[in-house]
Design a protein around this motif. Structure first.
Motif, PDB file in Angstrom:
ATOM      1  N   PRO A   1       0.815  -1.227   0.000  1.00  0.00           N
ATOM      2  CA  PRO A   1       0.000   0.000   0.000  1.00  0.00           C
ATOM      3  C   PRO A   1       0.846   1.274   0.000  1.00  0.00           C
ATOM      4  O   PRO A   1       0.394   2.317  -0.485  1.00  0.00           O
ATOM      5  CB  PRO A   1      -0.814  -0.089   1.290  1.00  0.00           C
ATOM      6  CG  PRO A   1      -0.727  -1.491   1.729  1.00  0.00           C
ATOM      7  CD  PRO A   1       0.483  -2.120   1.118  1.00  0.00           C
ATOM      8  N   ARG A   2       2.093   1.202   0.509  1.00  0.00           N
ATOM      9  CA  ARG A   2       2.946   2.411   0.458  1.00  0.00           C
ATOM     10  C   ARG A   2       3.258   2.758  -0.989  1.00  0.00           C
ATOM     11  O   ARG A   2       3.348   3.927  -1.361  1.00  0.00           O
ATOM     12  CB  ARG A   2       4.253   2.184   1.236  1.00  0.00           C
ATOM     13  CG  ARG A   2       4.053   2.159   2.741  1.00  0.00           C
ATOM     14  CD  ARG A   2       5.273   1.669   3.450  1.00  0.00           C
ATOM     15  NE  ARG A   2       5.637   0.324   2.996  1.00  0.00           N
ATOM     16  CZ  ARG A   2       6.574  -0.443   3.521  1.00  0.00           C
ATOM     17  NH1 ARG A   2       7.302   0.003   4.516  1.00  0.00           N
ATOM     18  NH2 ARG A   2       6.820  -1.652   3.059  1.00  0.00           N
ATOM     19  N   ARG A   3       3.422   1.752  -1.841  1.00  0.00           N
ATOM     20  CA  ARG A   3       3.668   2.014  -3.276  1.00  0.00           C
ATOM     21  C   ARG A   3       2.417   2.594  -3.923  1.00  0.00           C
ATOM     22  O   ARG A   3       2.497   3.467  -4.781  1.00  0.00           O
ATOM     23  CB  ARG A   3       4.064   0.715  -3.996  1.00  0.00           C
ATOM     24  CG  ARG A   3       5.449   0.243  -3.609  1.00  0.00           C
ATOM     25  CD  ARG A   3       6.032  -0.633  -4.689  1.00  0.00           C
ATOM     26  NE  ARG A   3       6.276   0.125  -5.923  1.00  0.00           N
ATOM     27  CZ  ARG A   3       6.829  -0.349  -7.003  1.00  0.00           C
ATOM     28  NH1 ARG A   3       7.226  -1.602  -7.024  1.00  0.00           N
ATOM     29  NH2 ARG A   3       7.010   0.390  -8.075  1.00  0.00           N
ATOM     30  N   VAL A   4       1.260   2.090  -3.511  1.00  0.00           N
ATOM     31  CA  VAL A   4      -0.001   2.613  -4.058  1.00  0.00           C
ATOM     32  C   VAL A   4      -0.106   4.093  -3.727  1.00  0.00           C
ATOM     33  O   VAL A   4      -0.350   4.941  -4.595  1.00  0.00           O
ATOM     34  CB  VAL A   4      -1.213   1.854  -3.463  1.00  0.00           C
ATOM     35  CG1 VAL A   4      -2.523   2.496  -3.913  1.00  0.00           C
ATOM     36  CG2 VAL A   4      -1.174   0.383  -3.865  1.00  0.00           C
ATOM     37  N   ARG A   5       0.125   4.431  -2.446  1.00  0.00           N
ATOM     38  CA  ARG A   5      -0.017   5.839  -2.016  1.00  0.00           C
ATOM     39  C   ARG A   5       1.013   6.717  -2.714  1.00  0.00           C
ATOM     40  O   ARG A   5       0.702   7.843  -3.133  1.00  0.00           O
ATOM     41  CB  ARG A   5       0.112   5.940  -0.496  1.00  0.00           C
ATOM     42  CG  ARG A   5      -1.097   5.357   0.219  1.00  0.00           C
ATOM     43  CD  ARG A   5      -0.981   5.456   1.739  1.00  0.00           C
ATOM     44  NE  ARG A   5      -2.144   4.851   2.367  1.00  0.00           N
ATOM     45  CZ  ARG A   5      -3.342   5.416   2.471  1.00  0.00           C
ATOM     46  NH1 ARG A   5      -3.515   6.637   2.013  1.00  0.00           N
ATOM     47  NH2 ARG A   5      -4.345   4.780   3.030  1.00  0.00           N
ATOM     48  N   ALA A   6       2.248   6.220  -2.858  1.00  0.00           N
ATOM     49  CA  ALA A   6       3.289   7.024  -3.525  1.00  0.00           C
ATOM     50  C   ALA A   6       2.909   7.279  -4.980  1.00  0.00           C
ATOM     51  O   ALA A   6       3.145   8.362  -5.524  1.00  0.00           O
ATOM     52  CB  ALA A   6       4.632   6.310  -3.436  1.00  0.00           C
ATOM     53  N   ALA A   7       2.286   6.280  -5.616  1.00  0.00           N
ATOM     54  CA  ALA A   7       1.925   6.420  -7.035  1.00  0.00           C
ATOM     55  C   ALA A   7       0.747   7.373  -7.227  1.00  0.00           C
ATOM     56  O   ALA A   7       0.507   7.860  -8.324  1.00  0.00           O
ATOM     57  CB  ALA A   7       1.576   5.051  -7.618  1.00  0.00           C
ATOM     58  N   LEU A   8       0.002   7.629  -6.130  1.00  0.00           N
ATOM     59  CA  LEU A   8      -1.203   8.457  -6.238  1.00  0.00           C
ATOM     60  C   LEU A   8      -0.980   9.856  -5.681  1.00  0.00           C
ATOM     61  O   LEU A   8      -1.914  10.508  -5.196  1.00  0.00           O
ATOM     62  CB  LEU A   8      -2.373   7.764  -5.516  1.00  0.00           C
ATOM     63  CG  LEU A   8      -2.835   6.457  -6.169  1.00  0.00           C
ATOM     64  CD1 LEU A   8      -3.922   5.789  -5.346  1.00  0.00           C
ATOM     65  CD2 LEU A   8      -3.332   6.694  -7.598  1.00  0.00           C
ATOM     66  N   ALA A   9       0.254  10.363  -5.822  1.00  0.00           N
ATOM     67  CA  ALA A   9       0.590  11.684  -5.284  1.00  0.00           C
ATOM     68  C   ALA A   9      -0.257  12.792  -5.917  1.00  0.00           C
ATOM     69  O   ALA A   9      -0.473  13.845  -5.308  1.00  0.00           O
ATOM     70  CB  ALA A   9       2.075  11.965  -5.508  1.00  0.00           C
ATOM     71  N   ALA A  10      -0.771  12.558  -7.124  1.00  0.00           N
ATOM     72  CA  ALA A  10      -1.567  13.598  -7.807  1.00  0.00           C
ATOM     73  C   ALA A  10      -3.007  13.653  -7.288  1.00  0.00           C
ATOM     74  O   ALA A  10      -3.799  14.463  -7.778  1.00  0.00           O
ATOM     75  CB  ALA A  10      -1.573  13.326  -9.315  1.00  0.00           C
ATOM     76  N   TYR A  11      -3.365  12.796  -6.328  1.00  0.00           N
ATOM     77  CA  TYR A  11      -4.771  12.686  -5.888  1.00  0.00           C
ATOM     78  C   TYR A  11      -4.908  13.075  -4.416  1.00  0.00           C
ATOM     79  O   TYR A  11      -3.922  13.116  -3.672  1.00  0.00           O
ATOM     80  CB  TYR A  11      -5.245  11.225  -6.040  1.00  0.00           C
ATOM     81  CG  TYR A  11      -5.308  10.749  -7.470  1.00  0.00           C
ATOM     82  CD1 TYR A  11      -6.525  10.652  -8.142  1.00  0.00           C
ATOM     83  CD2 TYR A  11      -4.152  10.396  -8.160  1.00  0.00           C
ATOM     84  CE1 TYR A  11      -6.586  10.206  -9.459  1.00  0.00           C
ATOM     85  CE2 TYR A  11      -4.190   9.957  -9.476  1.00  0.00           C
ATOM     86  CZ  TYR A  11      -5.419   9.854 -10.121  1.00  0.00           C
ATOM     87  OH  TYR A  11      -5.480   9.425 -11.421  1.00  0.00           O
ATOM     88  N   THR A  12      -6.157  13.336  -3.998  1.00  0.00           N
ATOM     89  CA  THR A  12      -6.460  13.502  -2.568  1.00  0.00           C
ATOM     90  C   THR A  12      -7.380  12.365  -2.140  1.00  0.00           C
ATOM     91  O   THR A  12      -7.835  11.578  -2.976  1.00  0.00           O
ATOM     92  CB  THR A  12      -7.199  14.834  -2.298  1.00  0.00           C
ATOM     93  OG1 THR A  12      -8.372  14.867  -3.114  1.00  0.00           O
ATOM     94  CG2 THR A  12      -6.321  16.032  -2.628  1.00  0.00           C
ATOM     95  N   ASP A  13      -7.663  12.334  -0.834  1.00  0.00           N
ATOM     96  CA  ASP A  13      -8.615  11.351  -0.260  1.00  0.00           C
ATOM     97  C   ASP A  13      -8.275   9.916  -0.668  1.00  0.00           C
ATOM     98  O   ASP A  13      -9.175   9.131  -1.000  1.00  0.00           O
ATOM     99  CB  ASP A  13     -10.065  11.638  -0.712  1.00  0.00           C
ATOM    100  CG  ASP A  13     -10.493  13.053  -0.405  1.00  0.00           C
ATOM    101  OD1 ASP A  13     -10.058  13.592   0.630  1.00  0.00           O
ATOM    102  OD2 ASP A  13     -11.256  13.629  -1.221  1.00  0.00           O
ATOM    103  N   VAL A  14      -6.985   9.585  -0.632  1.00  0.00           N
ATOM    104  CA  VAL A  14      -6.593   8.223  -1.040  1.00  0.00           C
ATOM    105  C   VAL A  14      -6.959   7.246   0.082  1.00  0.00           C
ATOM    106  O   VAL A  14      -6.617   7.470   1.242  1.00  0.00           O
ATOM    107  CB  VAL A  14      -5.074   8.160  -1.330  1.00  0.00           C
ATOM    108  CG1 VAL A  14      -4.660   6.727  -1.658  1.00  0.00           C
ATOM    109  CG2 VAL A  14      -4.712   9.114  -2.459  1.00  0.00           C
TER     110      VAL A  14
END
Ligand SMILES: C[S@@+](CC[C@H](N)C(=O)[O-])C[C@H]1O[C@@H](n2cnc3c(N)ncnc32)[C@H](O)[C@@H]1O
Length: 287
Positions: free
Chosen positions: A207-220
């Motif tokens: 999940p840390r990779r998921v969150r890092a990949a979604l830096a362009a988004y909010t409310d992840v």
């Protein structure tokens, strides 16, 4: 609406060239030929995916890595007066998607052959982007999700499902590990393309990779789900399917018997089913 957008030209050594070769080669052709089996395998995910996506009448939906388009067509039906577009890098899978769409008479669906990491989507052209297991194969996940963010309108939603790490605690991983040992070299080394596809499949399991990949988004949000995957109507049928993914599609009788025995504890009235764990990920393009 079944428009066929022309593929966008890109250099032969583009970042996802290896996955493009895999999904246009034996792996993609196998997924196309076995569409119903693969749909049944992941079908347990659909209710979770669509509950989170909350697609409403009039929505414009993008399905990333849509494969044969089963999820795209469900999205199109939910979108009513809206529409759904599936993007995929695999020509054989999109051929299958278009044939099924024509057979089912779904009018508000189209498909585009392209690499979702670099594809030129209409800016802000979608309300929702969804994916059932089609977002793990990018060479650069942050670039790909950034490209999808630009395709979403401000406030647009991204919802996808991807596998959790394999673990002996998980029924499906345990059984697949035992089956891989029985298949030995035939199952893995003899089919390097499948091995590469499997490795990519696990690329977002942390999940840390998921969150890092979604830096362009909010409310992840990354939520753990346990689902049941379907492998066949009985152990013999499931083994036939597993062997169809190997180059020889056959093993010595004793190996086949051991494979069926491995699956027998998971067989019941609804076929061979195993518990598996996935992440359900939701995120929003900032307004
Ligand atoms: C595991 S399959 C899932 C297919 C489909 N979402 C489903 O649920 O049946 C992964 C899909 O991602 C597609 N894919 C892989 N890399 C891609 C990329 N860079 N851009 C678009 N699609 C890609 C493959 O061709 C394949 O159809």
């Amino acid at each position: 609406m079944t428009t066929h957008a022309a593929p966008q030209a890109r250099p032969a050594d583009h970042p996802n060239a290896r996955q493009e070769a895999i999904w246009n080669g034996p792996v993609g052709r196998h997924w196309a030929a076995q569409q119903d089996r693969y749909d049944a395998m992941s079908g347990d995910l659909d209710d979770h995916l669509f509950a989170a996506a909350a697609i409403g009448d009039g929505d414009r939906v993008l399905d990333i890595g849509c494969g044969a388009g089963t999820v795209t067509r469900i999205a199109a039906r939910l979108a009513g007066r809206g529409r759904a577009v599936g993007v995929d890098i695999s020509a054989p899978l999109l051929d299958r998607a278009r044939a099924r769409t024509a057979a089912e008479g779904v009018a508000n669906v189209s498909y585009e052959l392209g690499d979702a990491q670099t594809h030129r989507f209409p800016a802000g052209g979608y309300d929702v982007a969804i994916s059932r297991g089609g977002v793990m194969f990018f060479a650069d996940h942050a670039a790909a999700f950034g490209n999808v963010a630009r395709a979403l309108r401000p406030g647009g939603r991204l919802v996808f499902a991807c596998p959790q790490p394999a673990s002996p605690d998980i029924e499906e991983s345990r059984a697949l590990g035992m089956l891989a040992k029985l298949l030995g070299e035939q199952g893995a080394a003899a089919s390097p393309e499948s091995a590469d596809a499997r490795a990519a499949m696990a690329s977002l399991s942390d999940p840390r990779r998921v969150r890092a990949a979604l830096a362009a988004y909010t409310d992840v949000d990354v939520t753990a789900l346990t689902i049941e995957t379907y492998w066949g109507k009985d152990p013999a049928d499931a083994v036939d399917f597993l062997l169809s993914r190997t180059p020889d599609a056959s093993v010595p009788r004793v190996t086949r018997k051991a494979m069926e025995d491995t699956l027998t504890p998971h067989a019941g009235g609804r076929g061979v089913r195993m518990k598996a764990r996935v992440w359900l990920v939701t995120a929003t393009r900032p307004s």
